[in-house]
Every structure is written in structure tokens, then in C-alpha cells.
Scaffold this active site. Sequence first.
Site, short mmCIF file in Angstrom:
data_model
loop_
_atom_site.label_atom_id
_atom_site.label_comp_id
_atom_site.label_asym_id
_atom_site.label_seq_id
_atom_site.Cartn_x
_atom_site.Cartn_y
_atom_site.Cartn_z
N ASN A 7 35.92 37.87 41.36
CA ASN A 7 36.91 37.84 42.54
C ASN A 7 36.72 38.44 43.79
O ASN A 7 36.46 39.38 44.02
CB ASN A 7 37.88 38.25 41.89
CG ASN A 7 39.06 37.43 42.83
OD1 ASN A 7 38.95 37.69 43.67
ND2 ASN A 7 40.70 37.52 42.48
N GLU A 34 38.92 33.07 42.99
CA GLU A 34 39.71 33.07 45.16
C GLU A 34 38.64 32.99 45.47
O GLU A 34 38.56 33.35 47.35
CB GLU A 34 40.10 34.79 44.54
CG GLU A 34 41.61 34.19 45.48
CD GLU A 34 42.14 36.04 45.54
OE1 GLU A 34 42.50 35.72 46.81
OE2 GLU A 34 41.77 36.74 44.66
N ASP A 145 38.95 36.25 36.61
CA ASP A 145 40.29 37.74 36.97
C ASP A 145 41.51 37.24 36.38
O ASP A 145 42.22 35.96 36.02
CB ASP A 145 40.50 37.60 38.24
CG ASP A 145 41.82 38.38 38.33
OD1 ASP A 145 42.68 39.29 37.55
OD2 ASP A 145 42.44 37.50 40.00
N ASN A 147 43.88 39.27 35.63
CA ASN A 147 45.38 39.44 35.93
C ASN A 147 46.01 39.69 35.44
O ASN A 147 47.57 40.43 35.29
CB ASN A 147 46.52 38.55 36.79
CG ASN A 147 45.95 39.22 38.30
OD1 ASN A 147 45.66 39.66 39.18
ND2 ASN A 147 46.09 37.39 38.48
N ASP A 216 39.41 42.14 35.03
CA ASP A 216 38.45 40.51 35.11
C ASP A 216 37.49 40.92 33.54
O ASP A 216 37.38 42.38 33.95
CB ASP A 216 37.50 41.36 36.39
CG ASP A 216 38.67 41.22 37.57
OD1 ASP A 216 38.40 40.23 38.60
OD2 ASP A 216 38.54 42.43 38.27
N ASP A 245 38.51 43.60 46.79
CA ASP A 245 39.13 44.43 46.18
C ASP A 245 38.95 44.31 44.57
O ASP A 245 39.02 45.41 43.97
CB ASP A 245 40.46 44.17 45.91
CG ASP A 245 41.38 42.93 46.02
OD1 ASP A 245 41.04 41.93 45.64
OD2 ASP A 245 42.03 42.83 46.03
N HIS A 246 38.39 43.07 44.14
CA HIS A 246 37.58 43.46 43.11
C HIS A 246 35.64 43.58 42.98
O HIS A 246 35.27 43.75 43.77
CB HIS A 246 37.45 42.28 42.32
CG HIS A 246 38.88 41.50 41.87
ND1 HIS A 246 39.98 41.69 41.24
CD2 HIS A 246 40.02 41.24 42.66
CE1 HIS A 246 40.75 40.92 41.02
NE2 HIS A 246 40.80 40.55 42.03
#
Length: 254
Positions: A7, A34, A145, A147, A216, A245-246
Site C-alpha cells: 500500500n 491506494e 491491504d 485492513n 497487509d 505508512d505501510h
Amino acid sequence: MKIATWNVNSLNVRLPHTLRWLQENQPDILALQELKLDQDKFPETEFTRIGYHAAWNGQKTYNGVAILSRQPLEQVTIDIPELNEPQKRIIAASINDIRIICAYCVNGEAVGSEKFAYKERWFAALNAYMRSELAQHPKTILLGDFNIAPHDIDVYDPKKWQDKVLCSPQERSWFQQLLQLGLTDSLHHLYPDSAHYTWWDYRMNMFKRKLGLRIDHILLSQSLLPALREVQVDSTARGWERPSDHAPVMATLA
């Protein structure tokens, strides 16, 4: 064969990171989530220049997914047909005899919210979609991802996150329902007792403090599981300047 997911949290911002990571790690396949790019803004030539074919399902704002591959991509499809929604969260393609499905799953915002109810409906649709895909393609990889942190070991502070979005019993049951279709969580399969995080909040120096979640995943169908050799999270990329942030997750198959 090296197969990875990442991501990137805006490909426009993170294109240099993505190109650098590709050149340093040389995966055969990289699934991106994303993108935050309209369909006509995808930088295809940047990837073809370094030897990758690309297929993408673009959307501005918070969605968009893509698959990059050393080999040509065939039978490309987008979205979950039965869902009939505007959010661009799924792209699938066949590479030789392997079906790759890249997913950017719904976040859900907060347990009990309208967005959480939507997340439940979305995972139910994903489950039905994957049942159909697995029937057609015995060699399938679902990655992206999700979530969802499937186990307490995937959370830096299970008590703090108990019953919260990403870690709720409901979401974990949806993840397990995917596995019951005949998929295996590759990293957990190899390292069931080890903590590996793939996402760290930008706030409060969470990455430097090593306070993250594993959301992930790379899920393999049963026919591919014997070929699994290694799974690793490349947290180095999370430490680069202006990072996503991943972190990327990469599985190696024989």
C-alpha cells in the site's frame, strides 16, 4: 518467484519509492494499493522503462489498485461484479497459470459505524468473488491491504486494540472465512509465533517505537502452498523520507 504487495498511500507521491524498491528487490510481481490516481494518470511508462508490465484500476481520493509484472498480464478484470459500487478496490490478472488478485479492503472507520456495516457487506462480496475465482483458478494468490489484523500477535498492544476496528472479532471472522475457502495466510503459516508489522501510524513516532499492526497479507491457494519458501516484511522502506505508512510484504515461491 517473488511476489509482493505494498500500500503506497499515493503513487503520485511515492513513485520514486516504488521505482527504487522495484530496482533494489526485483520482484516478479508487485501489487499496489491506494494509488490515489485517476485511470488516465497512471505512470505506466515509468514501469515499462524498468521492465514491468502494468494493469491498474485507478481512482482519485483514497482508492485505486494495480498489478506490476515481469511477464505479460492476461485475463485482466476489475472490481467485484456483484458489488456494483464506485470504489476501485480490486484488480485481477493471470500470469502464466497463476491468478493474482490485488485487493484494497475497506477500512471500516469504527465498529458499529455505517462504514463498518459497509465493510461487512464488502467482505461478504469478496468471499463470494473468491469462491468463484478459486473454482476457475486453482493457483490463486489474493494479496493486498486487508485492513484486518488476524491475531493478537499481529498487534503491538492487543488489550488496547481489543474490539477496535481492524482487530475486532467480527473482522477476524471475515478473514477466517476467506481462509476457509482454501487460502493460507503465508506469513502466519511460516511464523505463527512471531510478531511482524506492516503498518505504523504516522503519529507519535509509532514506527520508531516499533508499535505497528500486520494488516497487509499474501494468501495462497492450497496448490501453491508447497512452493512457499519465505515471507518477509521490508520495514526498511517505511524508514525512507516521506514514506508510505505501510511496508512492502514479499513472498518467495519455488
